[in-house]
Enzyme design. Sequence first.
Site, mmCIF file in Angstrom:
data_model
loop_
_atom_site.group_PDB
_atom_site.id
_atom_site.type_symbol
_atom_site.label_atom_id
_atom_site.label_comp_id
_atom_site.label_asym_id
_atom_site.label_seq_id
_atom_site.Cartn_x
_atom_site.Cartn_y
_atom_site.Cartn_z
ATOM 1 N N ARG A 216 0.792 -1.270 -0.040
ATOM 2 C CA ARG A 216 0.082 0.150 -0.157
ATOM 3 C C ARG A 216 0.866 1.406 -0.097
ATOM 4 O O ARG A 216 0.634 2.252 -0.888
ATOM 5 C CB ARG A 216 -0.893 0.211 1.169
ATOM 6 C CG ARG A 216 -1.712 1.086 1.141
ATOM 7 C CD ARG A 216 -2.815 1.198 0.234
ATOM 8 N NE ARG A 216 -2.575 1.622 -1.198
ATOM 9 C CZ ARG A 216 -3.113 1.427 -2.158
ATOM 10 N NH1 ARG A 216 -3.862 0.221 -2.287
ATOM 11 N NH2 ARG A 216 -2.515 2.014 -3.338
ATOM 12 N N LYS B 293 2.521 25.120 -2.977
ATOM 13 C CA LYS B 293 1.134 24.682 -2.668
ATOM 14 C C LYS B 293 1.284 22.939 -2.613
ATOM 15 O O LYS B 293 0.797 22.306 -3.781
ATOM 16 C CB LYS B 293 0.097 25.323 -3.449
ATOM 17 C CG LYS B 293 -0.010 26.504 -3.201
ATOM 18 C CD LYS B 293 -0.945 27.166 -3.901
ATOM 19 C CE LYS B 293 -1.215 28.570 -3.901
ATOM 20 N NZ LYS B 293 -2.217 29.495 -4.716
ATOM 21 N N LYS C 249 4.720 39.725 -2.104
ATOM 22 C CA LYS C 249 3.372 39.530 -2.346
ATOM 23 C C LYS C 249 2.701 40.795 -1.679
ATOM 24 O O LYS C 249 3.297 41.701 -0.759
ATOM 25 C CB LYS C 249 2.839 38.259 -1.794
ATOM 26 C CG LYS C 249 3.291 37.065 -2.452
ATOM 27 C CD LYS C 249 3.150 35.697 -1.709
ATOM 28 C CE LYS C 249 1.752 35.364 -1.941
ATOM 29 N NZ LYS C 249 1.426 34.869 -3.449
ATOM 30 N N GLU D 189 4.857 40.109 -6.862
ATOM 31 C CA GLU D 189 3.686 39.877 -7.492
ATOM 32 C C GLU D 189 2.722 41.092 -7.594
ATOM 33 O O GLU D 189 2.628 42.043 -6.595
ATOM 34 C CB GLU D 189 2.790 39.083 -6.404
ATOM 35 C CG GLU D 189 1.498 38.605 -6.603
ATOM 36 C CD GLU D 189 0.761 37.761 -5.656
ATOM 37 O OE1 GLU D 189 0.977 36.584 -5.942
ATOM 38 O OE2 GLU D 189 0.324 38.343 -4.732
ATOM 39 N N ASP E 69 -0.517 38.226 -11.432
ATOM 40 C CA ASP E 69 -1.676 37.498 -10.824
ATOM 41 C C ASP E 69 -2.969 37.853 -11.355
ATOM 42 O O ASP E 69 -3.474 38.835 -11.145
ATOM 43 C CB ASP E 69 -1.450 37.755 -9.147
ATOM 44 C CG ASP E 69 -2.352 36.659 -8.654
ATOM 45 O OD1 ASP E 69 -2.474 35.606 -8.921
ATOM 46 O OD2 ASP E 69 -3.037 37.094 -7.524
#
Length: 289
Positions: free
Chosen positions: A102, A137, A169, A198, A219
């Site tokens: 598994r 991510k 950001k 960004e 973005d």
Amino acid sequence: MPEKDLTLPDDIQDVVERALAEDIGDGDRNAALVDETLQASARVVVRENAILSGAPWFERSFKALDERVQIEWLSNDGERIRSNTTVCEIRGPVRALLTGERTALNFLQLLSGVATSTFEFVERVKGTNTQIIDTRKTLPGLRSAQRYAVRCGGGMNHRFGLFDAILIKENHIMAAGSIETAVSRARDSAAGQFVQVEIETLEELEQALEAGCDGVLLDNLASHVLARAVNMADAHRRRFRRDIVIEASGDINLRNVREIADTGVDRISIGGLTKHLRATDFSMRMHTD
């Protein structure tokens, strides 16, 4: 397309051992039902077209249990595999095969799924100069493995984490007070590192270019705005004779990725490569000698 970099990460053994410990705990009660001297053979079959990825994790899942397990691969990582074909053949102590099955398949199905998704995006932008890249991510603890799978699919890797490049950001800009200040502080605190900003408007793009960043992340901009942004960045490149990496991101899918690539961006980052997961279907069939 550049040759795939299938350099293996150095944490495979640690990742595999954690996965096995999670599944086995203080002992495999099921495998204990089988005679420990029994030997078996098995083959792994893929049930859909895919890009293979994860062979080293698969193999180490069995080797960590018993070094006597032998695996013959009929396909290599990064290769296209066809539905209902055998990807490897295995032989070894039956207890090890039962216990590791598994965990080994989990790695193979997850990483092949990432590679296959990446390949689909790469195929859509073929003929352009745009690279498909990943993001941070990722599944906790599996970042290096998923980044490897992206490369198997023909994609490229973004920064690994918060330590090897700087992406300024919206919240960083707010805290610093301006794009110019944020870029200046980034240069002071991390000399030599890639600094990217960004941006969400062409006005912010102009500010980022004037601040002297190494790259911009556009973005959620419409394709016609992206095209204007590329023209602005190209003009800046020619004027100052310095390179600027132009990256697009946000709400990108197989339907619109080609349109975005055709705007001339250097790369497209897609978080879904590693967070919107669809595992590849594999099965393992065993028989005793």
